[in-house]
Design a protein around this motif. Structure first.
Motif, PDB file in Angstrom:
ATOM      1  N   PHE A 171      -3.935  -2.306  -4.219  1.00 38.98           N
ATOM      2  CA  PHE A 171      -4.711  -3.664  -3.591  1.00 38.98           C
ATOM      3  C   PHE A 171      -4.345  -4.772  -3.890  1.00 38.98           C
ATOM      4  O   PHE A 171      -4.496  -5.961  -3.396  1.00 38.98           O
ATOM      5  N   GLY A 187       0.665  -1.152   0.281  1.00 37.58           N
ATOM      6  CA  GLY A 187       0.307   0.205   0.325  1.00 37.58           C
ATOM      7  C   GLY A 187       0.644   1.349  -0.065  1.00 37.58           C
ATOM      8  O   GLY A 187       0.438   2.117  -0.331  1.00 37.58           O
ATOM      9  N   TRP A 237     -11.864  -4.277   0.889  1.00 41.22           N
ATOM     10  CA  TRP A 237     -11.248  -3.242   0.082  1.00 41.22           C
ATOM     11  C   TRP A 237     -11.971  -2.587  -1.614  1.00 41.22           C
ATOM     12  O   TRP A 237     -12.519  -3.557  -1.505  1.00 41.22           O
ATOM     13  N   VAL A 273     -10.312 -11.109   4.058  1.00 42.29           N
ATOM     14  CA  VAL A 273     -10.610  -9.593   2.932  1.00 42.29           C
ATOM     15  C   VAL A 273     -11.174 -10.231   1.720  1.00 42.29           C
ATOM     16  O   VAL A 273     -11.276 -11.048   1.315  1.00 42.29           O
ATOM     17  N   GLY A 313     -10.932  -1.020  -5.159  1.00 38.43           N
ATOM     18  CA  GLY A 313     -10.356  -0.302  -6.281  1.00 38.43           C
ATOM     19  C   GLY A 313     -10.552  -0.111  -7.304  1.00 38.43           C
ATOM     20  O   GLY A 313     -11.132  -1.018  -8.033  1.00 38.43           O
ATOM     21  N   LEU A 323     -12.429  -7.941  -2.289  1.00 38.96           N
ATOM     22  CA  LEU A 323     -11.920  -7.484  -2.857  1.00 38.96           C
ATOM     23  C   LEU A 323     -12.868  -6.960  -3.897  1.00 38.96           C
ATOM     24  O   LEU A 323     -13.405  -7.693  -4.041  1.00 38.96           O
ATOM     25  N   PHE A 343      -2.580   1.312   4.639  1.00 37.23           N
ATOM     26  CA  PHE A 343      -3.399  -0.543   5.576  1.00 37.23           C
ATOM     27  C   PHE A 343      -2.433   0.050   7.047  1.00 37.23           C
ATOM     28  O   PHE A 343      -2.850  -1.891   7.138  1.00 37.23           O
ATOM     29  N   CYS A 383      -9.408   3.416  -3.042  1.00 35.02           N
ATOM     30  CA  CYS A 383      -8.118   4.121  -4.120  1.00 35.02           C
ATOM     31  C   CYS A 383      -9.003   4.127  -5.295  1.00 35.02           C
ATOM     32  O   CYS A 383      -9.056   2.946  -5.828  1.00 35.02           O
ATOM     33  N   GLN A 413     -11.528  -6.793   6.393  1.00 32.82           N
ATOM     34  CA  GLN A 413     -11.009  -5.876   5.759  1.00 32.82           C
ATOM     35  C   GLN A 413     -12.420  -5.911   4.265  1.00 32.82           C
ATOM     36  O   GLN A 413     -12.807  -6.907   3.646  1.00 32.82           O
ATOM     37  N   TYR A 467     -11.395  -0.143   2.579  1.00 30.26           N
ATOM     38  CA  TYR A 467      -9.382   0.982   1.809  1.00 30.26           C
ATOM     39  C   TYR A 467     -10.155   1.546   0.842  1.00 30.26           C
ATOM     40  O   TYR A 467     -11.072   0.427   0.148  1.00 30.26           O
TER      41      TYR A 467
END
Length: 432
Positions: A323, A236, A313, A340, A315, A342, A302, A401, A311, A399
């Motif tokens: 990620f 990250g 994520w 996690v 992206g 994503l 992170f 981004c 978590q 998170y």
């Protein structure tokens, strides 16, 4: 970005207020003082605080790897730097105006004499020179005339050095406690000297372009091999890349920030780069075997969480790169790490740059799941899609981004879904 007070914030506050606390007894208005004396006192103190803000802002330009953690990341340091620059300009303007109004009860001529004295009063005219330079280099920063070109902005920003030198000279010619100002100025000069002179020679790592892999139209992943002292990093984080390929059409010798996509501990450093400007467009065809320098790492994307909390994520665009680094880190530790999920937000399949690799990592890791959402098929991602793949989203560390529009949409959606703001983390790179 400023939800939590950091250790660096206290350092900034102390450095800002120390000159004011030292100077205040001299300028404190007498009991029963009239408006003129109060304005004059405020004018002097605004000048003291304005110069403090200018010098502390210069100190924050040092950009030392690791120091950014004291402030919550390099983007946050940049925000503080920009706020201090703007505050310095406003305070110095108030310094001029309040001093003039403080002399106005004597006569209009006296007020004019305070701010426009005869030429032999060099200290005042030096101050005007500092203010003029501040106006020139701060105007593009605050986008008074639109968003400036990055490299032109950086060159124009060099005027900040003579500006704070002139402001310092103005102060030491007129105030007491000169040693204090010399100390603050020394810290500011040391920070700028490191940033502009020593850092390009001592703070960078020498690498070679090992490979350039096309991921999609106008998107590549560049693999860099060390030529000496290697740079270690965490998932990250990001770095500054300075290419020296003589065949580049733009960006040669220029530094730009890019997020690292390789996993910590790899023998090489990898970065995913999308053609978003002249320099990043030129890097799409950088020549393997040519030299580059990298500086960093920076950031703690992170690290701002409870270590074992699950978590989520998000992206999008080239914002998927932190990620990818995180997923590759999980791949190197099968069975380890937090749980996690994503969710990759892409316009269409050909813009999901790393999706095949992410699916492969998910298949081999029990605590990692990768899902894709295509804007072309579904429109903006909604809460129903997120809950279908992550029912406990309100309990997770989140998170984000990606493009600003995506970040803004998700922030509103997650807030309405009951996710506490303190568990949502974003990363930004703007004039770093």
């Amino acid at each position: 970005m400023f939800r939590r007070i950091r250790a660096g914030d206290w350092i900034v506050v102390v450095l800002l207020l120390l000159p004011v606390l030292v100077a205040w007894p001299r300028w404190w208005p007498r009991p029963g003082a009239g408006a003129a004396e109060v304005l004059s006192a405020l004018g002097h103190l605004a000048g003291v605080l304005g110069l403090s803000a200018l010098l502390v802002g210069a100190m924050l330009s040092v950009r030392l790897p690791g120091l950014d953690r004291w402030f919550g990341g390099l983007p946050r340091i940049w925000t503080l730097h920009r706020i201090l620059g703007f505050a310095a300009f406003i305070l110095i303007m108030l310094h001029v105006v309040w001093l003039a109004f403080g002399a106005l009860p004597i006569s209009p001529e006296a007020a004019i004499q305070v701010i426009f004295p005869p030429l032999e009063h060099g200290a005042v005219w030096i101050g005007w020179g500092a203010l003029a330079l501040m106006l020139i280099f701060l105007a593009p920063t605050f986008q008074f005339f639109g968003r400036p070109h990055y490299q032109r902005w950086k060159r124009l920003h060099l005027l900040s050095v003579p500006a704070f030198l002139l402001a310092f000279a103005h102060a030491v010619m007129l105030v007491e406690h000169v040693l204090l100002w010399w100390g603050l100025a020394a810290l500011a000069v040391a920070a700028v000297f490191w940033r502009k002179v020593l850092s390009p020679r001592l703070g960078r790592h020498d690498y070679t372009v090992d490979a350039v892999t096309a991921l999609a139209s106008n998107v590549v992943e560049i693999t860099l091999a060390p030529r000496g002292r290697a740079m270690s990093h965490a998932a990250g984080q990001f770095m500054y890349l300075t290419p020296h390929d003589p065949g580049l059409e733009a960006g040669r010798g220029e530094e730009h920030p890019y997020t690292i996509s390789s996993a910590p501990g790899e023998d090489v450093v990898r970065v995913g780069i999308k053609a978003l400007g002249d320099a990043s467009r030129a890097l799409q065809t950088v020549t393997p075997g040519t030299a580059v320098q990298i500086e960093g790492p920076y950031g703690q994307f992170f690290e701002r969480c409870e270590p074992q909390r699950r978590q989520l994520w998000f992206g999008g665009g080239i914002g998927i790169t932190p990620f990818v680094s995180g997923a590759r880190a999980l791949q190197r530790e099968p069975g380890g790490g937090p749980d996690v999920t994503l969710i990759y937000l892409a316009n269409r399949p050909d813009r999901a740059y790393y999706m095949d690799e992410l699916r492969e990592i998910a298949q081999g890791h029990p605590h990692f799941d990768a899902q894709i959402h295509y804007f072309q098929d579904r429109g903006p991602v909604d809460e129903a899609f997120i809950r279908a793949h992550c029912p406990d989203l309100a309990e997770r560390e989140i998170y984000i981004c990606g493009p600003p529009g995506m970040v803004y949409h998700l922030m509103g959606l997650l807030s309405r879904a009951g996710v506490p703001r303190g568990r949502i983390h974003t990363e930004a790179f703007d004039f770093l």
